[in-house]
Every structure is written in C-alpha cells, then in structure tokens.
Design a protein around this motif. Structure first.
Motif, short mmCIF file in Angstrom:
data_model
loop_
_atom_site.label_atom_id
_atom_site.label_comp_id
_atom_site.label_asym_id
_atom_site.label_seq_id
_atom_site.Cartn_x
_atom_site.Cartn_y
_atom_site.Cartn_z
N VAL A 177 0.86 -1.18 0.00
CA VAL A 177 0.00 0.00 0.00
C VAL A 177 0.90 1.23 0.00
CG1 VAL A 177 -1.72 1.32 1.30
CG2 VAL A 177 -1.82 -1.19 1.26
N THR A 178 0.63 2.18 -0.90
CA THR A 178 1.39 3.42 -0.91
C THR A 178 0.45 4.58 -0.58
OG1 THR A 178 1.07 3.65 -3.30
CG2 THR A 178 3.11 2.62 -2.55
N ALA A 179 0.78 5.29 0.47
CA ALA A 179 0.02 6.48 0.87
C ALA A 179 1.01 7.64 0.96
CB ALA A 179 -0.68 6.25 2.21
N VAL A 180 1.60 7.96 -0.18
CA VAL A 180 2.66 8.96 -0.24
C VAL A 180 2.47 9.86 -1.45
CG1 VAL A 180 4.39 7.52 0.91
CG2 VAL A 180 4.15 7.38 -1.57
N GLY A 181 3.17 10.99 -1.44
CA GLY A 181 3.23 11.82 -2.63
C GLY A 181 2.88 13.27 -2.41
N ASN A 182 3.73 14.13 -2.93
CA ASN A 182 3.52 15.57 -2.87
C ASN A 182 3.14 16.10 -4.24
OD1 ASN A 182 4.37 15.98 -0.08
ND2 ASN A 182 6.40 15.43 -0.81
N VAL A 183 2.32 17.14 -4.26
CA VAL A 183 1.99 17.86 -5.49
C VAL A 183 2.08 19.35 -5.19
CG1 VAL A 183 0.49 16.07 -6.44
CG2 VAL A 183 -0.49 17.86 -5.02
N HIS A 184 2.22 20.14 -6.24
CA HIS A 184 2.28 21.60 -6.08
C HIS A 184 0.89 22.19 -6.30
CE1 HIS A 184 3.78 25.68 -6.24
NE2 HIS A 184 3.07 25.86 -7.34
N PHE A 185 0.47 23.01 -5.35
CA PHE A 185 -0.77 23.77 -5.51
C PHE A 185 -0.40 25.22 -5.81
CE2 PHE A 185 -2.34 20.14 -3.19
CZ PHE A 185 -3.61 19.95 -3.72
N GLY A 186 -0.99 25.76 -6.85
CA GLY A 186 -0.73 27.15 -7.20
C GLY A 186 -1.45 27.48 -8.50
N PRO A 187 -1.63 28.77 -8.79
CA PRO A 187 -2.33 29.19 -10.00
C PRO A 187 -1.62 28.72 -11.26
CG PRO A 187 -1.93 31.06 -8.53
CD PRO A 187 -1.14 29.93 -8.00
N LEU A 188 -2.37 28.18 -12.18
CA LEU A 188 -1.79 27.72 -13.44
C LEU A 188 -1.14 28.88 -14.19
CD1 LEU A 188 -1.42 25.27 -15.31
CD2 LEU A 188 -3.57 25.92 -16.42
N ALA A 189 -1.67 30.08 -14.05
CA ALA A 189 -1.17 31.25 -14.78
C ALA A 189 0.28 31.56 -14.45
CB ALA A 189 -2.04 32.47 -14.48
N THR A 190 0.71 31.20 -13.25
CA THR A 190 2.09 31.52 -12.84
C THR A 190 2.93 30.27 -12.57
OG1 THR A 190 1.37 31.72 -10.54
CG2 THR A 190 1.41 33.74 -11.85
#
Length: 199
Positions: free
Chosen positions: A60-73
């Motif tokens: 089971v994998t419960a990992v992972g980061n993503v970037h949150f931010g406006p697509l425009a920048t």
C-alpha cells in the motif's frame, strides 16, 4: 498476509495500519521516521527496501507531494513536483515490487478527488491523480501471476481541513478512519483495476 504500508507515519498511513494490523502482519515504512525508510523518488532506494523485506503479499502506498498554485504563474519545475513525486514515486514502488510480491499479491496506490473534481490552483494535482488512476487501469490488465492493483481516491481529510479547507469550499471532509476502509477493500477484496472513491 504480510502487508507493506509505505507512508505509514502519515495521517492516512496511520489509519491504514490501524485498520489492517488486527488481521495482518504490517511492515511500516516511512520516509525517515520509521524502522524501515525509503525514498520513493529513488528507484534504487525502493529496490533496497524490498530486498530487505523479503517475501510479502500486498503493498500500500500512501505517499506523494503535489504543487498547488495558480496555473497562470506555475513553472514547469513546479508542475513536475507531483509528476516526479506522487506519480512516479508510486509507480517506482510497483515496478520494484512486481517481481518480488507473492502470487496473487496486490498493490494499492493513492490518487485523490481532484482527478474528478478540479479546484482552483489544483491543475497539477488533478493531472497527477488522473494519471495514477489511469496507470492502475492499464497495469491491471498486464500484471502477471494473478496480481491485483487498485487506487484509493479520497476527498479532503477531516484531519487536514484546517490546512486545506480554504481550497475545498463546498466539499465534505471525511475522517482518515473511513478512508482506511477503502484500502482494506483493495487489499482484502478481489477487485483489480478499480478506483475506490471515498467522498
């Protein structure tokens, strides 16, 4: 069963361990705060982990980061955070474990609600989550030896609402304990190629 939980020290990971440990032997793996640690971004680190563990029945994998931010920048490097971390990190686990897992073993990955319900500042997360679900469906028809693979797609957690609530106006948070039931369904059930949504 011997179940490897990668991300066992996180909110969802702790709930998964609590749900499965009464019935199975759990091998808890974290990034740094566990007896066993792994860097899922490093394929060699993942291979060393499974060589140490020996035989096992489920991952089971419960990992992972993503970037949150406006697509425009958003920059390409920011967009790649989730592709390299949450997506490829979990795929690295499957690729390293596929030849070592027991016949009939199972993989359970983690995606998220944004693959189906996008939010502002979440284009990267939506892309990554949808790719994880797509990988699961594609891998399910190719994995040999009776192996199964599914993903769990939770909404925002009640335990994380204070931090992420402003991004998820109108969404109903769910407790990690309820999310953990979907991991149990994947590990202990018979489905493959499924996306278990917890919304």
């Amino acid at each position: 069963m011997k179940v490897v939980v990668i991300g066992a020290t996180g909110i969802i990971g702790r709930a998964i361990v609590s749900e499965l440990s009464p019935r199975h032997e759990i091998i808890e793996v974290g990034k740094s705060r566990s007896v066993l640690s792994v860097d899922v971004l490093d394929a060699a680190s993942v291979q060393r982990l499974f060589a140490k563990i020996g035989t096992f029945d489920a991952v089971v994998t419960a990992v992972g980061n993503v970037h949150f931010g406006p697509l425009a920048t958003m920059t390409p490097d920011e967009f790649r955070i989730g592709l390299n971390d949450k997506l490829m990190g979990q795929i690295n686990v499957v690729l390293a474990a596929r030849d070592l897992i027991a016949d009939g073993g199972s993989f359970t990955l983690t995606s998220g609600i944004l693959s189906d319900e996008p939010i502002r500042a979440g284009a990267s997360a939506s892309t990554v989550n949808a790719a994880i679900d797509g990988f699961v469906r594609g891998a399910a028809i190719e994995l040999p030896r009776g192996m199964r693979i599914n993903s769990v797609s939770p909404t925002v957690l009640a335990e994380s609402w204070e931090t992420y609530g402003p991004y998820f106006r109108g969404f109903e948070p769910v407790p990690a304990k309820r999310v953990a039931l979907a991991y149990s369904r994947s590990v202990e059930g018979a489905g493959t190629g499924q996306v278990y949504r917890v919304w």
